[in-house]
Design a protein around this motif. Structure first.
Motif, PDB file in Angstrom:
ATOM      1  N   TRP A 209       0.841  -1.202   0.000  1.00 46.09           N
ATOM      2  CA  TRP A 209       0.000   0.000   0.000  1.00 46.09           C
ATOM      3  C   TRP A 209       0.872   1.246   0.000  1.00 46.09           C
ATOM      4  CZ3 TRP A 209      -5.396  -0.306   0.106  1.00 46.09           C
ATOM      5  CH2 TRP A 209      -5.933  -1.568   0.377  1.00 46.09           C
TER       6      TRP A 209
ATOM      7  N   GLY B 115      -0.258   4.946   1.046  1.00 53.68           N
ATOM      8  CA  GLY B 115      -1.432   5.663   1.520  1.00 53.68           C
ATOM      9  C   GLY B 115      -2.635   4.730   1.504  1.00 53.68           C
ATOM     10  N   ARG B 116      -3.699   5.124   0.824  1.00 55.87           N
ATOM     11  CA  ARG B 116      -4.895   4.284   0.754  1.00 55.87           C
ATOM     12  C   ARG B 116      -5.022   3.559  -0.576  1.00 55.87           C
ATOM     13  NH1 ARG B 116      -9.276   7.268  -1.552  1.00 55.87           N
ATOM     14  NH2 ARG B 116      -8.727   9.429  -2.061  1.00 55.87           N
ATOM     15  N   TYR B 117      -3.926   3.549  -1.354  1.00 59.64           N
ATOM     16  CA  TYR B 117      -3.955   2.900  -2.664  1.00 59.64           C
ATOM     17  C   TYR B 117      -3.117   1.628  -2.659  1.00 59.64           C
ATOM     18  CZ  TYR B 117      -5.770   7.438  -4.153  1.00 59.64           C
ATOM     19  OH  TYR B 117      -6.518   8.584  -4.275  1.00 59.64           O
TER      20      TYR B 117
END
Length: 288
Positions: free
Chosen positions: A103, A105-107
């Motif tokens: 990952w 961040g949130r990706y």
């Protein structure tokens, strides 16, 4: 329109041209920054991987990606633990491996993991069949020094402070002689130029090869004296190993035919010039 109005108009046009040029310059500088950052991160990782050289590892930096003439691999290592293909990333922000997924961040960065697996498969394709299972992928995060994790597809992800330990922790599967042979093979397969000029915009020359220090005398191979030039054995052509013809560094090419036989081209040019003179100045008056 008076003279003053004409000068004002010219001044306005000149100012607009200057503004356009400045915007283009700013865009060009912005476009080069990611390349500069990548070059710096690759250099940092390369320096760190150099710590493995005295421990029996061979290092190849910025070499060709087999099957993809316009692509390159950041680092390929050959040592007691096998072959490790290192893909260098300069990601910022929060990077982690959670539940087998990489990952940022949130990706979820599954594409980067798939890219590392593709690089590993490409190198495996040029390695002798008995050793293909010993090729491993690794993603090194230059801006995440303390990161370490392993994805569900068995791709190790390590920061600059953890990458040396991760590679050293691999179980020993190759002896020194086999390591030298694999290094020689990969040196030939990965450092030759595949397409003229494809590396012109890289910051690092292709095929930069860093050999390891000589193994200790009790490691199964004779120790070399300090300062001597150590060349790995060249497999498949024993006579070439002694003459230095079996392994040539990247960028070394045989002289083109026109260079080796320069008189041939000059002779043909002189003959053509004589024919032109004859056709233009002599032939029209022939028989008069």
């Amino acid at each position: 329109m008076g003279a003053g109005d004409g000068k004002a108009e010219q001044s306005k046009l000149a100012a607009e041209r200057v503004a356009r040029l400045k915007r283009r310059l700013d865009e060009a500088e912005g476009a080069t920054k990611p390349w500069d950052a990548d070059a710096v991160s690759e250099k940092v990782v390369a320096d760190k991987l150099g710590e493995l050289v005295p421990r029996g590892w061979y290092v190849l930096h910025d070499v060709h990606w087999p099957g993809r003439p316009k692509a390159s691999l950041d680092h390929v290592l050959v040592g007691p633990g096998g072959v490790v293909v290192v893909d260098c990333k300069n990601w910022t922000g929060e990077v982690r491996v959670l539940s087998g997924v990489l990952w940022q961040g949130r990706y979820a960065r599954t594409q980067a993991v798939e890219g590392a697996l593709a690089q590993c498969a490409a190198v495996s394709s040029v390695v002798s069949p008995p050793y293909r299972r010993l090729v491993r992928p690794l993603i090194c995060m230059a801006a995440q020094p303390d990161l370490f994790g392993v994805t569900a597809s068995d791709v190790a992800v390590a920061g600059t402070q953890r990458v040396v330990g991760a590679i050293e922790a691999l179980p020993q599967v190759l002896d020194q002689q086999t390591v030298a042979g694999l290094y020689a093979q990969l040196g030939q397969d990965l450092t030759h130029e595949q397409e003229p000029g494809i590396m012109a915009f890289r910051h690092v020359r292709p095929g930069t090869v860093v050999p390891p220090a000589a193994p200790p005398a009790n490691a199964g191979a004779p120790a070399a004296r300090s300062g001597s030039s150590v060349r790995p054995a060249v497999r498949g052509n024993p006579s070439a190993a002694g003459t230095g013809e079996g392994y040539r560094p990247a960028g070394h090419r045989a002289a083109p035919k026109a260079r080796r036989h320069g008189t041939g081209g000059a002779g043909r040019l002189a003959l053509l010039a004589a024919f032109v003179i004859f056709a233009v100045y002599i032939l029209p008056y022939w028989g008069q």
